[in-house]
Write an enzyme that holds these catalytic residues in place. Structure first.
Site, short mmCIF file in Angstrom:
data_model
loop_
_atom_site.label_atom_id
_atom_site.label_comp_id
_atom_site.label_asym_id
_atom_site.label_seq_id
_atom_site.Cartn_x
_atom_site.Cartn_y
_atom_site.Cartn_z
N THR A 1 1.25 71.32 13.13
CA THR A 1 1.66 72.44 12.27
C THR A 1 1.15 72.17 10.85
OG1 THR A 1 3.72 71.24 12.00
CG2 THR A 1 3.74 73.09 13.53
N LYS B 1 0.21 76.42 21.01
CA LYS B 1 -0.57 75.18 21.02
C LYS B 1 -0.32 74.41 22.34
CE LYS B 1 1.21 73.94 17.01
NZ LYS B 1 1.98 75.18 16.75
N THR B 2 0.96 74.24 22.69
CA THR B 2 1.28 73.51 23.92
C THR B 2 0.81 74.30 25.13
OG1 THR B 2 3.23 72.70 22.77
CG2 THR B 2 3.18 72.37 25.15
N ARG C 1 7.11 82.51 21.01
CA ARG C 1 8.33 81.78 21.39
C ARG C 1 9.58 82.56 20.98
NH1 ARG C 1 8.29 76.53 19.16
NH2 ARG C 1 7.28 75.84 21.06
N ASP D 1 1.26 66.17 20.76
CA ASP D 1 1.85 67.20 19.91
C ASP D 1 2.23 66.55 18.58
OD1 ASP D 1 2.82 69.63 19.21
OD2 ASP D 1 4.59 69.60 20.51
P1 ADP Z 1 3.57 75.71 20.13
O1 ADP Z 1 3.14 74.54 20.96
O2 ADP Z 1 2.47 76.27 19.28
O3 ADP Z 1 4.81 75.43 19.32
P2 ADP Z 1 4.07 76.95 22.70
O4 ADP Z 1 2.74 76.84 23.34
O5 ADP Z 1 5.14 75.99 23.15
O6 ADP Z 1 3.95 76.91 21.11
O7 ADP Z 1 4.57 78.46 22.91
C1 ADP Z 1 5.93 78.81 23.00
C2 ADP Z 1 6.14 79.81 24.12
O8 ADP Z 1 5.53 81.04 23.74
C3 ADP Z 1 5.48 79.42 25.44
O9 ADP Z 1 6.39 78.78 26.29
C4 ADP Z 1 5.02 80.72 26.03
O10 ADP Z 1 6.02 81.23 26.88
C5 ADP Z 1 4.88 81.63 24.84
N1 ADP Z 1 3.46 81.83 24.50
C6 ADP Z 1 2.75 81.17 23.54
N2 ADP Z 1 1.51 81.65 23.45
C7 ADP Z 1 1.42 82.65 24.35
C8 ADP Z 1 0.36 83.56 24.73
N3 ADP Z 1 -0.83 83.53 24.12
N4 ADP Z 1 0.63 84.46 25.70
C9 ADP Z 1 1.84 84.51 26.29
N5 ADP Z 1 2.87 83.70 25.98
C10 ADP Z 1 2.67 82.78 25.02
#
Ligand code: ADP
Length: 341
Positions: free
Chosen positions: A166, A72-73, A225, A117
């Protein structure tokens, strides 16, 4: 603050080797084309971005939902990069009153992005303040106090709000409906995670072969992650125990050492199953009861532990509470109480 909780865990016994923020950022894709998986989401976003650019309008507001660590981030940072604009990052838990939004809203550049977020955590008053900001790019600012107070109607620069949650179910309908684009991020396949592990191992200057990538990917709970966390731990292990040589055997030994099992469950996941089976005879029992017994917050369990256990069919949610499945008993090599009686 689910993500903070992950980073702040420092005990390698329980945390599956936390990723320091700098490393997490260095592994994060910078452009949409560097992202692996989520092809349909990317396809739709690309269409929306190019249409907005053609109309010279800001992109419509976007809501991402899905379990932690699925991107998401990352989307919230690559979208402004694709559009050549800037992003400000906020967290719903930190926005306690409308005034907390003011620095963000008044600093917006034309067509820039505001990312919130954990948007389900904003209180009602903040949520309502967002309505006119999102819809009309206007907010009311109250100047002064008491009888001399007056309201200034402040015009904002047109912007895009990206919300991440989430818990999509906790968002009120009026807020949800103000997002023109809503995307659910699903779990990653084994081969997508292998690809992420391979690419990131090159970034980390310790390229891994296919069998090693497979070991790490299969123990990463379908979550990028966690794949990154596991990879960083395998790298540390290889460098300190195996002269920097990495193989599937070394990866297996490294992950075994921190209690990551073949399904990718860590100690907290197994602790959940153990509590459900040992203390509550496999359920059905309520989430709060499990959380109290484990001495962790029910939010942590609901956000970080249960989604994968449910998806892996290790637990089911019934009207009477959570229940461990036959597969969970098999995985933990336990016998169901009725069967053993
Ligand atoms: P969320 O915000 O959903 O908790 P993040 O966007 O922070 O998740 O993702 C966590 C880590 O996973 C990121 O820092 C990145 O390195 C990796 N990541 C997430 N999605 C992808 C993707 N589609 N391709 C490659 N790496 C990804």
């Amino acid at each position: 603050m689910a993500r903070e909780a992950v980073y702040q865990q420092s005990d390698p016994e329980t945390s599956a080797a936390p990723v320091p923020r700098e490393q997490d950022t260095s592994l994060r894709p910078r452009r949409m084309d560097e992202m692996v998986g989520q092809r349909d989401v990317i396809e739709r976003l690309k269409i929306a971005i190019s249409a907005a650019q053609k109309r010279e309008e800001p992109l419509g507001h976007i809501l991402f939902d899905g379990p932690p660590g699925l991107g998401k981030t990352t989307f919230a940072t690559v979208i402004p990069a694709e559009m050549g604009t800037t992003v400000q990052m906020a967290n719903g838990a930190g926005l306690k009153a409308p005034k907390d939004l003011l620095p963000y809203l008044t600093n917006l550049a034309e067509s820039s992005v505001l990312f919130i977020d954990e948007i389900h955590r904003v209180p009602k008053a903040v949520e309502e303040y967002l309505y006119t900001a999102m819809e009309d790019y206007r907010i009311d600012i109250i100047l002064g106090e008491g009888v001399s107070a007056r309201t200034l109607n402040y015009e904002l620069r047109p912007f895009t709000l990206i919300g991440a949650t989430t818990r999509a179910g906790m968002l009120s309908a009026p807020l949800r409906d103000r997002f023109q684009i809503r995307e659910h991020l699903g779990w990653y396949t084994r081969s997508e995670l292998c690809e992420i592990v391979r690419r990131n191992s090159v970034k980390l200057e310790l390229p891994v072969d296919e069998p090693t990538a497979k070991v790490i990917a299969s123990r990463s709970r379908s979550t990028p992650r966690l794949a990154n966390n596991r990879l960083l731990w395998v790298r540390d292990y290889a460098q300190s125990k195996a002269n920097g040589n990495v193989s599937d055997e070394i990866a297996t030994a490294a992950l075994d050492m921190i209690g990551i099992d073949t399904l990718g469950l860590d100690k907290q996941d197994r602790g959940y199953l153990d509590t459900l089976m040992r203390v509550f005879a496999g359920g059905p029992t309520g989430l709060e009861a499990i959380a109290h017994t484990m001495n962790v917050s029910s939010d942590t369990l609901e956000d970080e532990v249960e989604p994968f256990l449910l998806r892996s069919e290790l637990i089911v949610r019934t009207r009477r509470g959570r229940m461990a499945t036959e597969k969970a008993y098999h995985h933990l090599q336990r016998v169901r109480p009725e069967a053993s009686a």
